[in-house]
Design a protein around this motif. Structure first.
Motif, short mmCIF file in Angstrom:
data_model
loop_
_atom_site.label_atom_id
_atom_site.label_comp_id
_atom_site.label_asym_id
_atom_site.label_seq_id
_atom_site.Cartn_x
_atom_site.Cartn_y
_atom_site.Cartn_z
N TYR A 193 0.80 -1.22 0.00
CA TYR A 193 0.00 0.00 0.00
C TYR A 193 0.84 1.28 0.00
N ALA A 194 2.16 1.17 -0.09
CA ALA A 194 2.99 2.37 -0.25
C ALA A 194 2.61 3.06 -1.56
N GLU A 195 2.91 4.36 -1.64
CA GLU A 195 2.55 5.10 -2.85
C GLU A 195 3.13 4.45 -4.10
N GLY A 196 4.45 4.09 -4.04
CA GLY A 196 5.02 3.49 -5.23
C GLY A 196 6.35 2.79 -5.00
N SER A 197 7.05 3.14 -3.93
CA SER A 197 8.40 2.61 -3.70
C SER A 197 8.48 1.81 -2.41
N PRO A 198 9.21 0.69 -2.42
CA PRO A 198 9.36 -0.07 -1.18
C PRO A 198 10.31 0.54 -0.17
N ILE A 199 11.24 1.42 -0.62
CA ILE A 199 12.23 2.00 0.29
C ILE A 199 12.45 3.47 -0.02
N LEU A 200 12.41 4.30 1.02
CA LEU A 200 12.80 5.71 0.94
C LEU A 200 13.98 5.92 1.88
N LEU A 201 15.07 6.46 1.35
CA LEU A 201 16.28 6.72 2.14
C LEU A 201 16.58 8.21 2.13
N ILE A 202 16.89 8.75 3.31
CA ILE A 202 17.24 10.17 3.47
C ILE A 202 18.46 10.26 4.37
N SER A 203 19.32 11.23 4.12
CA SER A 203 20.49 11.42 4.97
C SER A 203 20.24 12.52 6.01
N GLU A 204 20.92 12.37 7.15
CA GLU A 204 20.84 13.39 8.20
C GLU A 204 21.38 14.72 7.68
N ALA A 205 22.40 14.67 6.84
CA ALA A 205 22.99 15.90 6.32
C ALA A 205 21.99 16.69 5.48
N SER A 206 21.15 15.98 4.72
CA SER A 206 20.13 16.67 3.92
C SER A 206 19.11 17.35 4.82
N LEU A 207 18.69 16.65 5.88
CA LEU A 207 17.75 17.26 6.82
C LEU A 207 18.38 18.46 7.52
N ASN A 222 8.60 14.23 9.54
CA ASN A 222 7.83 14.92 8.50
C ASN A 222 7.99 14.25 7.14
N PHE A 223 9.12 13.53 6.96
CA PHE A 223 9.45 13.00 5.64
C PHE A 223 9.31 11.48 5.53
N ARG A 224 9.11 10.81 6.64
CA ARG A 224 8.74 9.40 6.68
C ARG A 224 9.68 8.48 5.88
N PRO A 225 10.98 8.54 6.14
CA PRO A 225 11.88 7.62 5.44
C PRO A 225 11.81 6.22 6.07
N ASN A 226 12.31 5.24 5.35
CA ASN A 226 12.53 3.91 5.92
C ASN A 226 13.93 3.79 6.48
N ILE A 227 14.90 4.43 5.79
CA ILE A 227 16.29 4.34 6.20
C ILE A 227 16.86 5.76 6.33
N PHE A 228 17.45 6.03 7.49
CA PHE A 228 18.07 7.33 7.78
C PHE A 228 19.57 7.08 7.88
N VAL A 229 20.36 7.90 7.18
CA VAL A 229 21.79 7.64 7.05
C VAL A 229 22.58 8.86 7.51
N THR A 230 23.66 8.61 8.22
CA THR A 230 24.58 9.67 8.62
C THR A 230 25.94 9.44 7.98
N GLY A 231 26.78 10.50 7.99
CA GLY A 231 28.15 10.35 7.52
C GLY A 231 28.39 10.66 6.06
N CYS A 232 27.43 11.35 5.42
CA CYS A 232 27.62 11.74 4.02
C CYS A 232 27.30 13.23 3.87
N ALA A 233 27.54 13.76 2.68
CA ALA A 233 27.27 15.16 2.41
C ALA A 233 25.78 15.35 2.12
N PRO A 234 25.26 16.59 2.26
CA PRO A 234 23.85 16.83 1.94
C PRO A 234 23.52 16.43 0.51
#
Length: 322
Positions: A193-207, A222-234
């Motif tokens: 029932y997801a809109e279209g994708s099984p996985i959404l990934l966002i980085s802490e740097a982008s936030l 607010n952005f409802r990711p499945n995977i949150f990642v640290t240690g990269c550039a925005p």
């Protein structure tokens, strides 16, 4: 001289290692490459799944990655949905108070809680006499078993706008094909029932970069990711074409176009309709796409298809295949 024979568990471990190495060799051979070259790009700092579509998420330390997305115990990502009586699935874009509903699981029941409502308990194994309904969203159809009259009344009472029903996706039911919604996905990509994708990934740097531009900061919820990642550039995650986390392999399909859902306060269920969308639109260009319905929406995060299922955990390194 006495001999020390390996225990059954040691034999099993050795066999599993051999089989794993054989599987890796076959995979590398299929890719036509003598070795897998990977570059570490970050670390998993958060994992989230949303059992009931548009409702509050669960933070977990470890999750199984299935073809349909994350799974933790008996709860899978977006495998329950609220829908209208005609089968059209509901989003918080239409009913913002959906984000106030929280989901837990205990003793064979899924339990829903919401402000000023008694706990609703629904058996994970629904009676086979319950109807199987067509569930439709953005033109892509799937199936779900109706959760019954008590669940329908609970949802209807809480939202207090029109009659609604609750449905549950069960294994072997018809899935929704990602490509029917997002042409950038492959024919093998699917969701419940997801809109279209099984996985959404966002980085802490982008936030962090977004929050540096906002007067009132927003949370990752607010952005409802499945995977949150640290240690990269925005926004570095936008460029990762194929990644490995744990023993899971995922392929980037497209950046995620954001909508007014991001303007819903996850703590109050109130849609503000301005931020963070206004700021995102000021510096993030819309996606290049075949589909006019989202080409002018600002991207934030990246959507992935599942290439190889497995298990991942908070603290796992994130590698890009190069």
């Amino acid at each position: 001289m006495s001999h020390v024979w390996p225990s059954p568990s040691q034999v099993c471990s050795a066999l599993a290692l051999v089989l794993g190495l054989a599987a890796l060799w076959r995979w590398l051979r299929a890719r036509g490459s003598p070795e897998l070259r990977m570059r570490r790009v970050g670390t998993v700092s958060g994992l989230f799944l949303y059992p009931l579509k548009s409702c509050r998420g669960l933070s977990v330390d470890r999750a199984e990655v299935t073809e349909l997305g994350l799974r933790s115990g008996a709860l899978s990502d977006r495998c329950w949905t609220v829908m209208k009586e005609d089968g059209e699935m509901l989003s918080a874009k239409e009913e913002p108070r959906l984000v106030l509903i929280s989901v837990t699981c205990e003793d064979g029941y899924i339990m829903l809680n919401a402000p000023e409502m008694k706990t609703l308990k629904i058996p994970l194994e629904l009676p086979r006499t319950n109807a199987v309904r067509n569930c439709r969203r953005l033109g892509a159809e799937g199936e779900g078993r109706d959760c019954g009259e008590e669940a329908a009344q609970w949802i209807t009472t809480f939202l207090n706008t029109r009659p609604y029903r609750l449905a549950h996706y069960e294994p072997n039911m018809m899935t929704r094909k990602s490509r029917d919604v997002l042409p950038e996905f492959e024919t093998t990509d699917e969701v419940a029932y997801a809109e279209g994708s099984p996985i959404l990934l966002i980085s802490e740097a982008s936030l962090d970069d977004l929050n540096s531009r906002l007067e009132e900061k927003v949370a990752i919820t607010n952005f409802r990711p499945n995977i949150f990642v640290t240690g990269c550039a925005p926004y570095e995650e936008d460029s990762w074409s194929e990644i490995v986390i744990g023993n899971v392999q995922m392929k980037g399909r497209m950046v995620c176009p954001r909508c007014i859902f991001t303007t819903i306060d996850p703590n109050t269920g109130i849609m503000h309709k301005k931020e963070p969308m206004k700021t995102l639109l000021s510096y993030r260009k819309g996606t290049s796409t075949k589909q006019r319905s989202y080409k002018n929406l600002p991207p934030f995060g990246s959507l992935y298809g599942i290439e190889k299922t497995g298990v991942l955990a908070v603290g796992d390194p994130v590698y890009e295949i190069i």
